[in-house]
Design a protein around this motif. Structure first.
Motif, short mmCIF file in Angstrom:
data_model
loop_
_atom_site.label_atom_id
_atom_site.label_comp_id
_atom_site.label_asym_id
_atom_site.label_seq_id
_atom_site.Cartn_x
_atom_site.Cartn_y
_atom_site.Cartn_z
N GLU A 275 0.97 -1.11 0.03
CA GLU A 275 0.03 0.11 -0.07
C GLU A 275 0.78 1.17 0.08
OE1 GLU A 275 -3.79 0.63 0.81
OE2 GLU A 275 -4.02 -0.97 2.32
N ALA A 276 0.21 2.34 -0.31
CA ALA A 276 1.05 3.59 -0.55
C ALA A 276 0.74 4.57 0.74
CB ALA A 276 0.79 4.35 -1.71
N PHE A 277 -0.37 4.24 1.68
CA PHE A 277 -0.55 4.67 2.78
C PHE A 277 -1.24 3.73 3.90
CE2 PHE A 277 -3.97 6.91 5.55
CZ PHE A 277 -3.27 8.15 5.73
N TYR A 278 -0.93 3.93 5.21
CA TYR A 278 -1.72 3.43 6.29
C TYR A 278 -2.01 4.13 7.30
CZ TYR A 278 -2.43 -0.20 10.17
OH TYR A 278 -2.91 -0.86 11.05
N TRP A 279 -2.96 4.29 7.87
CA TRP A 279 -3.47 5.18 8.93
C TRP A 279 -2.68 5.27 10.09
CZ3 TRP A 279 -4.79 4.18 13.97
CH2 TRP A 279 -4.89 2.90 14.26
N ASP A 280 -1.95 4.11 10.19
CA ASP A 280 -1.22 3.85 11.86
C ASP A 280 0.48 3.73 11.43
OD1 ASP A 280 -0.84 3.68 14.42
OD2 ASP A 280 -1.00 1.47 14.58
N LEU A 281 0.76 4.61 10.26
CA LEU A 281 2.30 4.40 9.92
C LEU A 281 2.94 5.26 10.67
CD1 LEU A 281 4.05 3.08 7.80
CD2 LEU A 281 3.52 4.91 6.29
N GLU A 284 1.74 11.82 11.70
CA GLU A 284 1.09 12.87 10.56
C GLU A 284 -0.11 11.76 10.24
OE1 GLU A 284 3.39 15.44 7.82
OE2 GLU A 284 4.85 14.03 8.18
N THR A 285 0.30 10.48 9.88
CA THR A 285 -1.01 9.61 9.17
C THR A 285 -2.04 9.35 10.49
OG1 THR A 285 0.21 7.62 9.64
CG2 THR A 285 0.59 8.54 7.60
N ARG A 286 -1.58 9.11 11.59
CA ARG A 286 -2.45 9.07 12.39
C ARG A 286 -3.39 10.39 12.72
NH1 ARG A 286 1.65 5.60 14.60
NH2 ARG A 286 2.85 7.41 15.19
N PRO A 300 -9.18 6.27 6.47
CA PRO A 300 -9.07 6.32 5.10
C PRO A 300 -8.36 5.30 4.43
CG PRO A 300 -7.36 7.89 5.99
CD PRO A 300 -8.32 7.23 7.18
N THR A 301 -8.82 4.87 3.00
CA THR A 301 -7.98 3.82 2.33
C THR A 301 -6.69 4.79 1.72
OG1 THR A 301 -9.34 4.40 0.26
CG2 THR A 301 -9.95 2.54 1.68
N THR A 302 -6.01 4.03 1.05
CA THR A 302 -5.04 4.83 0.26
C THR A 302 -5.43 5.48 -0.71
OG1 THR A 302 -3.30 3.04 0.64
CG2 THR A 302 -2.97 4.24 -1.17
N TYR A 375 -4.57 -3.57 11.58
CA TYR A 375 -4.48 -4.75 10.84
C TYR A 375 -3.00 -5.08 10.15
CZ TYR A 375 -9.72 -4.65 10.79
OH TYR A 375 -10.90 -4.74 11.13
N TYR A 376 -2.10 -4.03 10.20
CA TYR A 376 -0.76 -4.22 9.57
C TYR A 376 0.22 -4.09 10.31
CZ TYR A 376 -3.63 -2.90 4.93
OH TYR A 376 -4.56 -3.06 4.03
#
Length: 401
Positions: A275-281, A284-286, A300-302, A375-376
């Motif tokens: 994936e190009a994005f994950y909410w818990d990366l 900033e993503t969080r 959000p999805t990627t 999940y990831y």
């Protein structure tokens, strides 16, 4: 006294005229052509609309004295409908930029309409690499992911781990065919073999006959060159058929967190995916995902994160260029690095590909998850330079060789 009063009155009238003039400027309309009701609705749909509106609000709601408006329409996963919507948006509604478009066949159709009118179109939902090859345009941007990048990250990782024989279940349209082709190239180039493939119609509910062929092939990997509801159904039915228990591994080549949520960790655990994005990366993503979840009740999805980033980047370019003219705006977009919650030092190339890091994830076991949406596990980061098709290999006519 009269002279002073007259001067004040003149200034007030001038200011009033200026305000009135600003208020009469037409809104800047950005159009989303989305899957609002079909098998990709969770991936894009209302979430992409919400992400675009968040980007506009965070930017301040207006640019160059014009209020920014988001208009959206449902393409029903039909290329002719997508083309018709693009034509209506650009010719009749005054839309200056189209975003998302949500599937490959629909994107290719809308892209041709935008190209003929010299209008910007930014793709977030579709994946076919044709969008930066034969179907590229001077005002076309492929922002979020593509079949080459997905194949290169997921396929390469699988082959390197010893999963070197493949059988493909492929959605029978532009996206699925491109994803199968790009993954086949990666598998064969790295010493693997493709033992066969079968194509299924879009939005298939019964995968039994296709899965029996995959099972009979004895391939170590069943490569799923599909997306959305098709990926969900294929994985669930593969588990029911006992393919995974029999030693075969399903490899979804384009999968989203909403798909994993639908499948459930009991079945999806240990899947490798990119994936190009994950909410818990990261922080900033969080932070972004927390605000998004407050609106949509899910992260959000990627594709949706890509919508927010690309609409923000577009608005910044409009402001910097001082115009909505497509040539001036795309020039600014290509000259300006993208640094936000989606990408670090992202760069839009001459062929329209936005180059950024991609991530390889493994789906957690139920015992490892802290709750819904956790999940990831991050397995590795692949630089954009290594993930996406090299510019020198591009078949885009705009690229100087």
């Amino acid at each position: 006294m009269r002279r002073v009063f007259s001067g004040v009155l003149a200034s007030a009238l001038a200011l009033s005229a200026g305000v009135a003039l600003a208020q009469t400027k037409p809104p800047l309309k950005l159009g989303g052509i989305l899957d609002m009701s079909g098998l990709y609705a969770d991936i894009t749909g209302a979430g992409s609309e919400a992400a675009a509106k968040m980007a506009v609000e965070d930017f301040g709601g207006e640019v160059l004295g014009r209020k920014v408006e988001i208009v959206v329409a449902d393409h029903l996963n039909k290329a002719d409908v997508s083309a018709s919507l693009a034509r209506d948006m650009l010719d009749n509604q005054g839309v200056e930029m189209i975003f998302d478009v949500a599937a490959s066949a629909t994107a290719l159709a809308a892209g041709e309409i935008a190209k003929a009118r010299n209008k910007l179109i930014i793709f977030n939902g579709p994946a076919t690499v044709a969008l930066t090859n034969e179907a590229c345009g001077p005002y076309t941007v492929h922002y979020t992911y593509d079949t080459y990048g997905q194949a290169n990250v997921t396929g390469l990782a699988a082959v390197k781990s010893g999963l070197d024989t493949w059988f493909f279940l492929t959605a029978d349209y532009a996206f699925g065919q491109a994803l199968e082709r790009d993954t086949t190239n990666v598998v064969v180039k790295n010493g693997g073999k493709v033992l066969g493939s079968v194509r299924h119609p879009l939005n298939t509910s019964d995968f039994s006959s296709f899965l029996l062929q995959a099972q009979a092939s004895k391939a170590k990997v069943i490569g799923l060159a599909n997306a959305g509801g098709d990926t969900i159904n294929a994985i669930k039915q593969a588990a029911e058929f006992g393919l995974m228990k029999g030693g075969q591994k399903a490899s979804p080549l384009l999968v989203f967190i909403t798909d994993i949520d639908s499948i459930g960790l009991e079945i999806a655990q240990n899947l490798l995916l990119s994936e190009a994005f994950y909410w818990d990366l990261n922080d900033e993503t969080r932070a972004f995902s927390k605000r998004f979840t407050e609106r949509r009740k899910r992260p959000p999805t990627t594709a949706q994160a890509g919508v927010y980033s690309s609409v923000s980047h577009y608005l910044k370019a409009v402001k910097a260029a001082g115009t909505t003219d497509a040539a001036a705006v795309i020039k600014m977009m290509k000259e300006t690095p993208i640094n936000d919650m989606f990408a670090k030092n992202g760069k839009i190339r001459d062929d329209g590909r936005m180059v950024h890091d991609m991530y390889l994830f493994e789906v957690k076991k139920p015992s490892e998850s802290r709750g819904r949406w956790d999940y990831y596990k991050l397995v590795g980061t692949v630089s954009g330079k290594d993930a996406f098709q090299p510019l020198e290999a591009s078949r885009c006519p705009l690229v100087k060789k």
